[in-house]
Design a protein around this motif. Structure first.
Motif, short mmCIF file in Angstrom:
data_model
loop_
_atom_site.label_atom_id
_atom_site.label_comp_id
_atom_site.label_asym_id
_atom_site.label_seq_id
_atom_site.Cartn_x
_atom_site.Cartn_y
_atom_site.Cartn_z
N THR A 109 0.82 -1.22 0.00
CA THR A 109 0.00 0.00 0.00
C THR A 109 0.85 1.27 0.00
N GLN A 110 2.08 1.18 0.58
CA GLN A 110 2.95 2.37 0.57
C GLN A 110 3.31 2.75 -0.86
N PHE A 111 3.52 1.74 -1.72
CA PHE A 111 3.83 2.04 -3.12
C PHE A 111 2.62 2.69 -3.78
N GLU A 150 3.27 2.15 12.50
CA GLU A 150 2.22 1.26 11.98
C GLU A 150 2.25 1.16 10.45
N ASP A 151 2.58 2.26 9.77
CA ASP A 151 2.54 2.27 8.31
C ASP A 151 3.56 1.31 7.68
N GLN A 152 4.51 0.84 8.48
CA GLN A 152 5.53 -0.05 7.95
C GLN A 152 5.24 -1.53 8.23
N ARG A 153 4.12 -1.81 8.88
CA ARG A 153 3.82 -3.19 9.27
C ARG A 153 3.81 -4.13 8.06
N ILE A 196 -5.72 11.82 9.27
CA ILE A 196 -4.56 11.30 8.53
C ILE A 196 -3.33 11.29 9.44
N LYS A 197 -2.34 10.47 9.09
CA LYS A 197 -1.14 10.45 9.93
C LYS A 197 -0.28 11.68 9.63
N MET A 198 0.45 12.10 10.65
CA MET A 198 1.42 13.17 10.45
C MET A 198 2.46 12.63 9.48
NA NA Z 1 6.54 6.16 6.30
#
Ligand code: NA
Ligand code: ADP
Length: 330
Positions: A109-111, A150-153, A196-198
């Motif tokens: 999802t990061q991509f 968390e975004d890297q899980r 949204i996340k910082m």
């Molecule tokens: Na990040």
């Protein structure tokens, strides 16, 4: 018995790290120095997945290392280095690329998020495959724990899958790592839009606390944080995300429990909470800024720390890479 290994990295960003990077990741890097054989790196190879200026990259890499040291990393208690100084990262990444399914990589999802923010003609294969480089980053150090937000899980999950795949096909070679995500601070939210996340890419300037901002600016951002139309100071992430985010930040920086803070601020307004938190933040960022500047003013010392770190890291990485090459038939 020897200590478990910890490994994590952070991109060299222009300007400074933000409060989400510190509370979500770097703070745990500092804590795990005490309990783990810890490896932390500035992941400069990840920084070229989008166009970069060579001079900026070099400066931002030093700036990132200076901030990690200023935040409390101690080169006598952890290994701090720069990813590109250890060529094994790029080498193991190729092997891992050849074990990763195209569909599997497409699900990251990061991509999807990052590519959506750039024009499609500017998306590189490097951006697509950067989670696989991250897999190599982690596996080279036989890491047991990976402190991240968390975004890297999902990327740590991919790392687990690839470690297991490699071990099954070629024989036991890699430790299968676990993400180390602190529930309370795994996701710090934007001050202006707490849905949204910082983040350096998605937050507006007022929504993000940059650790190297002028303390006055930091205080102002806290005081203008978005809350809600009630007055009660209560932790309720769903109904009161703005106030809850401020309580999380306050609690983590001071060590007071959220329950204690709720009691302290009973009957007081949001203004009182923000004023006090602004003061807490200023007290934290002021020495952080000074320490960062001291490292930047002495690039020789900084470079020496990083060279020594690279040497220590390389000894471990080379051993893992040699084993992987051997098992794969090279
Ligand atoms: Na990040
Ligand atoms: P950004 O997401 O702003 O681009 P990075 O990708 O460089 O920042 O993230 C570096 C580390 O900081 C990662 O471990 C990431 O999970 C963590 N992190 C980033 N933003 C946040 C946040 N808002 N809350 C908690 N952790 C975060």
């Amino acid at each position: 018995a020897s200590r478990p290994r910890a490994l994590s990295g952070i991109q060299p960003t222009a300007g400074s790290f933000h409060l989400g990077n510190y509370l979500g990741a770097i703070r745990q890097f500092v804590a795990l120095q005490e309990t783990h054989d810890a490896f932390y790196m500035v992941v400069d190879l990840h920084a070229i997945t989008v166009p970069q200026d060579p001079r900026d990259l070099r400066a931002n890499t030093r700036l990132a290392a200076a901030q990690m040291l200023a935040a409390g990393l101690d080169p006598d208690r952890c290994t701090l280095f720069v990813q590109s100084h250890v060529p094994e990262h790029a080498q193991l990444a190729w092997l891992m690329n050849c074990l990763t399914g195209f569909g599997e990589a497409s699900r990251m999802t990061q991509f999807k998020d990052k590519s959506a923010r750039h024009g499609s003609d500017r998306i590189t294969v490097g951006l697509f495959t950067y989670p696989v480089l991250q897999v190599a980053d982690i596996l080279l150090y036989q890491a047991h724990h990976v402190p991240v937000g968390e975004d890297q899980r999902q990327h740590v999950e991919l790392t687990r899958d690839l470690a297991e795949r490699f071990n099954t096909r070629f024989g036991d070679t890699f430790v299968v790592p676990d993400p180390y995500i602190v529930k309370e601070t795994g996701k710090i939210y934007d001050l202006q839009d707490p849905s949204i996340k910082m983040s350096k890419s998605a937050s507006t300037p007022k929504g993000i606390i940059n650790l190297l901002d002028e303390p006055k600016v930091t205080a102002k951002k806290i005081k203008s944080a978005v809350t809600d139309l009630e007055t009660e100071i209560r932790f309720d992430e769903e109904r009161k995300p703005g106030v809850s985010n401020l309580l999380t930040i306050y609690s983590t920086l001071t060590g007071n429990s959220i329950a204690d803070l709720e009691t302290t601020y009973q009957g007081k307004g949001y203004g009182a909470l923000k004023t006090d938190l602004a003061e807490v933040m200023v007290e934290w960022v002021t020495p952080f800024r000074e320490r960062t500047q001291e490292y930047l003013d002495d690039p020789e010392t900084l470079d020496k720390i990083l060279a020594k770190g690279a040497e220590k890291a390389r000894a471990v990485a080379a051993e893992s890479l040699a084993a992987a090459y051997d098992r794969m038939g090279f």
